[in-house]
Design an enzyme around this catalytic site. Sequence first.
Site, PDB file in Angstrom:
ATOM      1  N   HIS A  58       0.833  -1.207   0.000  1.00  0.00           N
ATOM      2  CA  HIS A  58       0.000   0.000   0.000  1.00  0.00           C
ATOM      3  C   HIS A  58       0.868   1.257   0.000  1.00  0.00           C
ATOM      4  O   HIS A  58       1.846   1.339   0.734  1.00  0.00           O
ATOM      5  CB  HIS A  58      -0.899   0.015   1.235  1.00  0.00           C
ATOM      6  CG  HIS A  58      -2.068  -0.921   1.141  1.00  0.00           C
ATOM      7  ND1 HIS A  58      -3.164  -0.846   1.960  1.00  0.00           N
ATOM      8  CD2 HIS A  58      -2.304  -1.956   0.295  1.00  0.00           C
ATOM      9  CE1 HIS A  58      -4.031  -1.787   1.637  1.00  0.00           C
ATOM     10  NE2 HIS A  58      -3.531  -2.489   0.633  1.00  0.00           N
ATOM     11  N   LYS A  60       2.586  -0.663  14.951  1.00  0.00           N
ATOM     12  CA  LYS A  60       4.039  -0.733  15.113  1.00  0.00           C
ATOM     13  C   LYS A  60       4.569  -1.926  15.906  1.00  0.00           C
ATOM     14  O   LYS A  60       5.781  -2.188  15.886  1.00  0.00           O
ATOM     15  CB  LYS A  60       4.521   0.547  15.827  1.00  0.00           C
ATOM     16  CG  LYS A  60       4.394   1.795  14.997  1.00  0.00           C
ATOM     17  CD  LYS A  60       5.339   1.758  13.825  1.00  0.00           C
ATOM     18  CE  LYS A  60       5.180   2.959  12.941  1.00  0.00           C
ATOM     19  NZ  LYS A  60       5.618   2.731  11.577  1.00  0.00           N
ATOM     20  N   PRO A  94      -2.261  -0.199  19.123  1.00  0.00           N
ATOM     21  CA  PRO A  94      -2.120  -0.650  17.737  1.00  0.00           C
ATOM     22  C   PRO A  94      -2.399   0.420  16.675  1.00  0.00           C
ATOM     23  O   PRO A  94      -2.229   0.158  15.493  1.00  0.00           O
ATOM     24  CB  PRO A  94      -3.164  -1.778  17.629  1.00  0.00           C
ATOM     25  CG  PRO A  94      -4.171  -1.471  18.674  1.00  0.00           C
ATOM     26  CD  PRO A  94      -3.434  -0.792  19.794  1.00  0.00           C
ATOM     27  N   TYR A 128      -8.770   5.110   8.369  1.00  0.00           N
ATOM     28  CA  TYR A 128      -8.826   5.449   9.791  1.00  0.00           C
ATOM     29  C   TYR A 128      -9.938   6.488   9.936  1.00  0.00           C
ATOM     30  O   TYR A 128      -9.794   7.604   9.456  1.00  0.00           O
ATOM     31  CB  TYR A 128      -7.496   6.039  10.257  1.00  0.00           C
ATOM     32  CG  TYR A 128      -6.355   5.045  10.330  1.00  0.00           C
ATOM     33  CD1 TYR A 128      -5.661   4.653   9.185  1.00  0.00           C
ATOM     34  CD2 TYR A 128      -5.970   4.501  11.553  1.00  0.00           C
ATOM     35  CE1 TYR A 128      -4.610   3.748   9.263  1.00  0.00           C
ATOM     36  CE2 TYR A 128      -4.918   3.598  11.641  1.00  0.00           C
ATOM     37  CZ  TYR A 128      -4.249   3.220  10.496  1.00  0.00           C
ATOM     38  OH  TYR A 128      -3.209   2.330  10.580  1.00  0.00           O
ATOM     39  N   TYR A 179       4.770   6.567   9.894  1.00  0.00           N
ATOM     40  CA  TYR A 179       3.907   5.421   9.594  1.00  0.00           C
ATOM     41  C   TYR A 179       4.655   4.348   8.797  1.00  0.00           C
ATOM     42  O   TYR A 179       4.587   3.159   9.118  1.00  0.00           O
ATOM     43  CB  TYR A 179       2.664   5.891   8.828  1.00  0.00           C
ATOM     44  CG  TYR A 179       1.560   4.855   8.798  1.00  0.00           C
ATOM     45  CD1 TYR A 179       0.562   4.844   9.773  1.00  0.00           C
ATOM     46  CD2 TYR A 179       1.526   3.868   7.808  1.00  0.00           C
ATOM     47  CE1 TYR A 179      -0.429   3.881   9.769  1.00  0.00           C
ATOM     48  CE2 TYR A 179       0.533   2.900   7.794  1.00  0.00           C
ATOM     49  CZ  TYR A 179      -0.444   2.917   8.772  1.00  0.00           C
ATOM     50  OH  TYR A 179      -1.427   1.959   8.764  1.00  0.00           O
TER      51      TYR A 179
HETATM   52  C1  PHB Z   1      -4.466  -4.578  11.016  1.00  0.00           C
HETATM   53  O1  PHB Z   1      -4.704  -4.779   9.823  1.00  0.00           O
HETATM   54  O2  PHB Z   1      -4.564  -5.473  11.860  1.00  0.00           O
HETATM   55  C2  PHB Z   1      -4.102  -3.214  11.474  1.00  0.00           C
HETATM   56  C3  PHB Z   1      -3.899  -2.216  10.534  1.00  0.00           C
HETATM   57  C4  PHB Z   1      -3.557  -0.944  10.941  1.00  0.00           C
HETATM   58  C5  PHB Z   1      -3.435  -0.678  12.282  1.00  0.00           C
HETATM   59  C6  PHB Z   1      -3.627  -1.663  13.226  1.00  0.00           C
HETATM   60  C7  PHB Z   1      -3.968  -2.939  12.815  1.00  0.00           C
HETATM   61  O3  PHB Z   1      -3.132   0.601  12.659  1.00  0.00           O
END
Ligand code: PHB
Length: 391
Positions: free
Chosen positions: A75, A300, A296, A204, A388
């Site tokens: 991505h 990271k 999460p 998000y 990120y």
């Molecule tokens: C996930 O796909 O599990 C995932 C993706 C982004 C995050 C946390 C978990 O910030």
Amino acid sequence: MTHTRTQVGIVGAGPAGLLLSHLLHLRGIESVVLEARSRDYVERRVRAGVLEQRTVDTLVGSGVGQRLLAEGLVHHGIELRFGGAGHRIAFEQLVPGRAITIYGQQEVVKDLIAARLAAGGQVLFDVTDVRLAGLDGGQPAITFSHDGAEHVLDCAFVGGCDGFHGICRDAVPDGVLTFFDREYPFGWLGVLAEVAPSSAELIYSCTDRGFALHSMRSPQLSRFYLQVAPDEDIENWPDERIWAELRARLETVGGWQLAQGPVAEKGVTAMRSFVAEPMRYGRLFLAGDAAHIVPPTGAKGLNLAAFDVTVLTDALAAWFATGDESGLDAYSATCLRRVWRVQHFSWWMTTLLHTFWPVDPYERRLQRSYLDYVCSSTAAATSLAENYVGL
Ligand code: PHB
Ligand code: APR
């Protein structure tokens, strides 16, 4: 009581312990990994799934990247959704040449276990009563039970890779470690659903009902998270309620629709930040979640664990080759520099995107102002993007 000997005894077969064992093997160093759970359990445990480029490079460069390269989804951006609009953070413009790869943590674990076993490595599952001794001298020993028998594993070093709830950190005498801790007044309800993702990239989403994240695992599997109370009972969340809440928090942009499918797995995890300093006591080296936890939101945890064990591998390889202690002496400080940058980023992302109940209107306005700033200033967006994808 049987006695065996190895160079590095590793507690925990999560990403940290397995990758450490694998990287040491490539440097000609023998290890034994002791895991409390079954192989099936660790291979099925659904966790996060975002790999930084650096983590991908470590896995590919060490020969365990075939499936990751074939199945991982690369991505080049993420979407921040708030105020009725989506805003793309475009990695290809902000941090050219750097991307993230979506590949489930349990897939990394499967690949590493397969590689260790294929190379004749020792990974013992279902061990109990793991205890550490002799950490402050030159002769550490790990005692444990396996298949109904008691064992002692003598080793030169112990890799404490047994996660946040493990025993290694607790084996350090009181007063040696300093702990830094933050609990958040919410948790994440994670959902794995058998449906094609409704978006090509992660979303998000920040709403007055709380935060939601749309992620994925494959073209057929979607992964979602909902901000909920930290002690939320999953029994309160039948699938229909999950979908209704995901729709309410994600369908906030005109015309955008969430595709639904069967829920394959769901569970609630509390969120916390935690660091233990230093990450070493004598011959014990803590790595991964045993030493630090991040919420999460910044994706990271696994990446930090991978960084720790690459540093530790170099340090141990130098010691076994020449007796040079300098890498081991620098281990904790080298890791903690990165740990604290990631602590800050993960806390910041979490604070920026979640709803803190009861809502403080002043703080809400500040969040909104910062979101607007990140989505309108190249400098602010670059700061998010570089953290990120990984510094
Ligand atoms: C996930 O796909 O599990 C995932 C993706 C982004 C995050 C946390 C978990 O910030
Ligand atoms: N004896 C043996 N093994 C143990 C013990 C014990 N007393 N206690 C815990 N373990 C095992 C756990 O069962 C687990 O398999 O140690 C392993 C630790 O693995 P993780 O919790 O996955 O931690 P780590 O390897 O540091 O991985 C880093 O990245 O995405 C994040 O938090 C997520 O787990 C993830 C982390």
